[in-house]
Design an enzyme around this catalytic site. Structure first.
Site, PDB file in Angstrom:
ATOM      1  N   SER A   1       0.935  -1.308   0.046  1.00  0.00           N
ATOM      2  CA  SER A   1       0.021  -0.068  -0.076  1.00  0.00           C
ATOM      3  C   SER A   1       0.849   1.249  -0.012  1.00  0.00           C
ATOM      4  CB  SER A   1      -0.862   0.024   1.136  1.00  0.00           C
ATOM      5  OG  SER A   1      -1.499   1.165   1.549  1.00  0.00           O
TER       6      SER A   1
ATOM      7  N   TYR B   1      -1.476  -0.779  10.636  1.00  0.00           N
ATOM      8  CA  TYR B   1      -1.401  -1.106   9.317  1.00  0.00           C
ATOM      9  C   TYR B   1      -0.321  -0.738   8.559  1.00  0.00           C
ATOM     10  CZ  TYR B   1      -3.566  -1.345   4.351  1.00  0.00           C
ATOM     11  OH  TYR B   1      -3.702  -1.573   3.344  1.00  0.00           O
TER      12      TYR B   1
HETATM   13  N1  LIG Z   1      -8.746  -1.213  -0.715  1.00  0.00           N
HETATM   14  C1  LIG Z   1      -7.613  -0.295  -0.677  1.00  0.00           C
HETATM   15  O1  LIG Z   1      -7.724   1.047  -0.573  1.00  0.00           O
HETATM   16  C2  LIG Z   1      -6.264  -0.864  -0.555  1.00  0.00           C
HETATM   17  C3  LIG Z   1      -5.239   0.141  -0.804  1.00  0.00           C
HETATM   18  C4  LIG Z   1      -4.149  -0.210  -0.743  1.00  0.00           C
HETATM   19  C5  LIG Z   1      -3.762  -1.675  -0.439  1.00  0.00           C
HETATM   20  N2  LIG Z   1      -4.584  -2.405  -0.234  1.00  0.00           N
HETATM   21  C6  LIG Z   1      -4.398  -3.945   0.078  1.00  0.00           C
HETATM   22  O2  LIG Z   1      -4.892  -4.642  -0.825  1.00  0.00           O
HETATM   23  C7  LIG Z   1      -5.210  -5.888  -0.432  1.00  0.00           C
HETATM   24  C8  LIG Z   1      -6.559  -6.231  -0.866  1.00  0.00           C
HETATM   25  O3  LIG Z   1      -7.553  -5.281  -0.249  1.00  0.00           O
HETATM   26  P1  LIG Z   1      -9.111  -5.216  -0.748  1.00  0.00           P
HETATM   27  O4  LIG Z   1      -9.568  -3.885  -0.717  1.00  0.00           O
HETATM   28  O5  LIG Z   1      -9.415  -5.973  -2.062  1.00  0.00           O
HETATM   29  O6  LIG Z   1      -9.816  -5.789   0.642  1.00  0.00           O
HETATM   30  P2  LIG Z   1     -11.010  -6.567   0.800  1.00  0.00           P
HETATM   31  O7  LIG Z   1     -12.020  -6.290  -0.076  1.00  0.00           O
HETATM   32  O8  LIG Z   1     -11.317  -6.463   2.317  1.00  0.00           O
HETATM   33  O9  LIG Z   1     -10.454  -8.151   0.613  1.00  0.00           O
HETATM   34  C9  LIG Z   1      -9.632  -8.551   1.504  1.00  0.00           C
HETATM   35  C10 LIG Z   1      -9.407 -10.039   1.240  1.00  0.00           C
HETATM   36  O10 LIG Z   1      -8.625 -10.660   1.889  1.00  0.00           O
HETATM   37  C11 LIG Z   1      -8.818 -11.705   2.690  1.00  0.00           C
HETATM   38  N3  LIG Z   1      -8.575 -12.261   3.881  1.00  0.00           N
HETATM   39  C12 LIG Z   1      -8.314 -11.462   5.173  1.00  0.00           C
HETATM   40  N4  LIG Z   1      -7.878 -12.109   6.164  1.00  0.00           N
HETATM   41  C13 LIG Z   1      -7.734 -13.388   5.844  1.00  0.00           C
HETATM   42  C14 LIG Z   1      -7.076 -14.490   6.389  1.00  0.00           C
HETATM   43  N5  LIG Z   1      -6.934 -14.336   7.805  1.00  0.00           N
HETATM   44  N6  LIG Z   1      -6.802 -15.648   5.730  1.00  0.00           N
HETATM   45  C15 LIG Z   1      -7.137 -15.552   4.440  1.00  0.00           C
HETATM   46  N7  LIG Z   1      -7.886 -14.519   3.651  1.00  0.00           N
HETATM   47  C16 LIG Z   1      -8.066 -13.230   4.495  1.00  0.00           C
HETATM   48  C17 LIG Z   1     -10.484 -11.938   2.592  1.00  0.00           C
HETATM   49  O11 LIG Z   1     -11.228 -12.857   2.463  1.00  0.00           O
HETATM   50  P3  LIG Z   1     -11.890 -13.871   3.773  1.00  0.00           P
HETATM   51  O12 LIG Z   1     -12.177 -12.600   4.633  1.00  0.00           O
HETATM   52  O13 LIG Z   1     -13.092 -14.674   3.185  1.00  0.00           O
HETATM   53  O14 LIG Z   1     -10.858 -14.605   4.526  1.00  0.00           O
HETATM   54  C18 LIG Z   1     -10.629 -10.953   1.302  1.00  0.00           C
HETATM   55  O15 LIG Z   1     -10.976 -11.866   0.125  1.00  0.00           O
HETATM   56  C19 LIG Z   1      -4.915  -5.771   1.006  1.00  0.00           C
HETATM   57  O16 LIG Z   1      -3.624  -6.428   1.454  1.00  0.00           O
HETATM   58  C20 LIG Z   1      -4.744  -4.387   1.426  1.00  0.00           C
HETATM   59  O17 LIG Z   1      -4.295  -3.864   2.596  1.00  0.00           O
HETATM   60  C21 LIG Z   1      -5.862  -2.197  -0.477  1.00  0.00           C
END
Ligand SMILES: NC(=O)c1ccc[n+]([C@@H]2O[C@H](COP(=O)([O-])OP(=O)(O)OC[C@H]3O[C@@H](n4cnc5c(N)ncnc54)[C@H](OP(=O)(O)O)[C@@H]3O)[C@@H](O)[C@H]2O)c1
Length: 237
Positions: free
Chosen positions: A143, A156
């Site tokens: 991120s 985070y």
């Molecule tokens: N959205 C943003 O603004 C943003 C910006 C920069 C970086 N990111 C990064 O991008 C990545 C994805 O983010 P997103 O926005 O797509 O988030 P999201 O929609 O909340 O999805 C997160 C995913 O992680 C999985 N997960 C969480 N805990 C887990 C565990 N203990 N074991 C296995 N799977 C787990 C969840 O699946 P389950 O709950 O089904 O396990 C879900 O599929 C993250 O690393 C986040 O830090 C996001």
């Protein structure tokens, strides 16, 4: 597109958001995609969507908080496919926005275990298959919070700064094995991950934008690799 025919890609957090978009993209490029997270119902939905477009995907339960779950996933990939060409460490959590001194040790541990220890466990479990094959690509989703201060999100931010350091070091360890390790650091992405009030969702980075970067990284000509991408919205949301 069929650049990835015959390749096996593992995507953590494939149930929704960025992980879903990456999975769909890699499947559209011809990879067999192993969709991994805890929510099997959501994973089935993603699998069906991929299959409806002629792609190949399978679901696998994965809880990054449980080392045995990671080992079980790796063992089943080895048994079924004998290979892992692409690993995308995408799963991550943010939890509540609060100052560090109000963050509980349990919350700190959960963030670190998911965002930093999780990718370590995945690499530990799957890199040996890549080393044996003499090829592979690992993409970690970090991120911009891993480059900048994030008030009320210090835990985070620390997890993502840590993930960057892990990635740079791992890249050097695995280079001699012809394994390319990259990190993508997006700004705010339009998913359910965090509610950023006042931001225009249409101007945010879209999950497909991150998937596009993954597609670029894994199709880079073999003699070089892109070690890091900082991804920003063209117009501030
Ligand atoms: N959205 C943003 O603004 C943003 C910006 C920069 C970086 N990111 C990064 O991008 C990545 C994805 O983010 P997103 O926005 O797509 O988030 P999201 O929609 O909340 O999805 C997160 C995913 O992680 C999985 N997960 C969480 N805990 C887990 C565990 N203990 N074991 C296995 N799977 C787990 C969840 O699946 P389950 O709950 O089904 O396990 C879900 O599929 C993250 O690393 C986040 O830090 C996001």
């Amino acid at each position: 597109m069929s650049e990835l025919n015959g390749q096996v890609a593992v995507v953590t957090g494939a149930a929704r958001g960025i992980g879903e978009a990456i999975s769909r993209r890699l499947a559209a490029m011809g990879a067999t995609v192993v969709l991994a997270s805890r929510d099997l119902t959501q994973l089935d939905r993603v699998k069906l969507a991929i299959q409806s477009k002629g792609g190949v995907a399978e679901t696998a339960h994965l809880d990054l908080l449980d080392e045995r779950s990671v080992q079980h996933l790796a063992a089943s990939i080895k048994e079924r496919h004998h290979r892992c060409d692409i690993l995308v460490n995408n799963a991550g959590i943010g939890l509540s926005a609060r100052p560090l001194h109000e963050t509980s040790p349990a919350e700190w541990d959960m963030i670190m275990a998911t965002n930093l220890r999780g990718p370590y466990l995945m690499v530990r479990a799957l890199a040996p298959m890549m080393i044996a094959a003499g090829s592979g690509h690992i993409v970690n989703i970090s991120s911009l919070a891993g480059h900048n201060p994030l008030p009320n999100g210090a835990a985070y931010a620390a997890s993502k700064w840590g993930l960057n350091g892990l990635t740079y070091s791992l890249a050097e360890e695995l280079r001699p094995h012809n394994i390319r390790v990259s990190v993508i650091a997006p700004g705010s992405v339009n998913t359910g991950f965090s509610v950023s009030s006042g931001k225009d969702p249409g101007r945010k980075i879209q999950p497909d934008d991150v998937a596009h970067v993954v597609a670029m990284l894994v199709t880079q000509a073999p003699q070089s690799f892109v070690s890091e991408v900082l991804l920003r919205p063209t117009q501030k949301p």
